[in-house]
Scaffold this motif. Structure first.
Motif, PDB file in Angstrom:
ATOM      1  N   ASP A  32       5.858  -4.095  -5.291  1.00 23.17           N
ATOM      2  CA  ASP A  32       4.737  -4.993  -5.563  1.00 23.17           C
ATOM      3  C   ASP A  32       4.281  -5.668  -4.270  1.00 23.17           C
ATOM      4  O   ASP A  32       5.110  -6.019  -3.421  1.00 23.17           O
ATOM      5  N   GLU A  65      -7.319 -17.661  -4.981  1.00 24.43           N
ATOM      6  CA  GLU A  65      -6.610 -17.717  -6.258  1.00 24.43           C
ATOM      7  C   GLU A  65      -7.359 -16.970  -7.345  1.00 24.43           C
ATOM      8  O   GLU A  65      -6.745 -16.347  -8.218  1.00 24.43           O
ATOM      9  N   ARG A  68      -6.824 -13.174  -6.532  1.00 21.61           N
ATOM     10  CA  ARG A  68      -5.459 -12.715  -6.265  1.00 21.61           C
ATOM     11  C   ARG A  68      -5.044 -11.547  -7.150  1.00 21.61           C
ATOM     12  O   ARG A  68      -4.494 -10.543  -6.670  1.00 21.61           O
ATOM     13  N   ASP A  69      -5.278 -11.637  -8.462  1.00 20.02           N
ATOM     14  CA  ASP A  69      -4.849 -10.568  -9.372  1.00 20.02           C
ATOM     15  C   ASP A  69      -5.574  -9.257  -9.060  1.00 20.02           C
ATOM     16  O   ASP A  69      -4.967  -8.171  -9.096  1.00 20.02           O
ATOM     17  N   GLU A  70      -6.874  -9.342  -8.770  1.00 16.62           N
ATOM     18  CA  GLU A  70      -7.625  -8.133  -8.444  1.00 16.62           C
ATOM     19  C   GLU A  70      -7.106  -7.499  -7.157  1.00 16.62           C
ATOM     20  O   GLU A  70      -6.953  -6.272  -7.066  1.00 16.62           O
ATOM     21  N   ARG A  72      -4.094  -7.832  -5.838  1.00 15.32           N
ATOM     22  CA  ARG A  72      -2.760  -7.268  -6.077  1.00 15.32           C
ATOM     23  C   ARG A  72      -2.867  -5.912  -6.776  1.00 15.32           C
ATOM     24  O   ARG A  72      -2.150  -4.961  -6.418  1.00 15.32           O
ATOM     25  N   ALA A  73      -3.759  -5.795  -7.766  1.00 16.09           N
ATOM     26  CA  ALA A  73      -3.941  -4.524  -8.467  1.00 16.09           C
ATOM     27  C   ALA A  73      -4.495  -3.452  -7.529  1.00 16.09           C
ATOM     28  O   ALA A  73      -4.077  -2.290  -7.562  1.00 16.09           O
TER      29      ALA A  73
END
Length: 213
Positions: A32, A65, A68-70, A72-73
């Protein structure tokens, strides 16, 4: 089957042993992304997360923030693609050198040895097999090992040296024989129809007809 029994020897021709491996990007094992890697990606690609605000007359950036999720994906996806590409390349190198590597072959590749395939016949069933068959035709069934890059997967294909006089199995030539059977049946039906028309033309007399446009 009757047509195959009658024509099998005339269907003999060159063939090749074929095997292939499918490496899916979704099954690649990757670490990850760390918080530092996400932050670095955000700073390097800040323009992708910025837009001009016409009301304010300035450029507005999406906060880290919120992105962040986008990010990381996206990093995980890129890593899986790179890992799958590397596995396919290493597997192709191993096969090309006529070596075996059990750990490498067990590293996420689905290997299929389809045996001896007549030149021009279908390699297997499914969408990947159709792409492989098209690639073999384009390459003229040249012996060797190569890698195909497909959406979400990489395919390693190995084609063996030619076998000059191979008698295909019924399943390998079934599609071609089925087309030939259908053509012969259609020809027989036409002959019967013409004979019936010549023998009983009154059956086909319709009399006066009115056509409306």
């Amino acid at each position: 089957r009757a047509l195959y029994d009658r024509l099998a020897d005339s269907l003999r021709g060159p063939a090749h042993r074929v095997r292939y491996a499918v490496v899916d990007t979704a099954s690649a094992r990757v670490a990850d992304p760390s918080a530092a890697e996400v932050d670095r990606y955000y700073r390097l690609h800040l323009a992708d997360y910025s837009a001009f605000d016409a009301e304010r007359g300035t450029v507005v950036s999406t906060p880290l923030e919120a992105a962040r999720d986008e990010i990381r994906a996206r990093l995980s996806r890129d890593r899986r693609i790179a890992a799958a590409r590397d596995l396919a390349a290493r597997l192709a190198g191993t096969w090309a050198a006529a070596r075996l590597d059990a750990r490498l072959e067990a590293g996420g590749a689905r290997i299929r040895d389809v045996g001896i395939i007549p030149r021009g016949a279908g390699v297997d069933t499914g969408a990947v097999a159709r792409v492989i068959a098209d690639s073999l035709a384009a390459r003229g069934w040249t012996p060797g090992t190569f890698v195909l890059a497909l959406p979400l997967r990489f395919v390693v294909v190995q084609v063996g040296t030619p076998i000059p006089d191979h008698r295909p199995t019924l399943d390998q030539v079934r599609p071609a024989l089925a087309r030939r059977v259908a053509q012969e049946e259609a020809l027989e039906l036409e002959v019967e129809a013409r004979a019936l028309w010549a023998r009983e033309p009154e059956r086909f007399r319709r009399g006066r007809a009115v056509g409306l446009s």
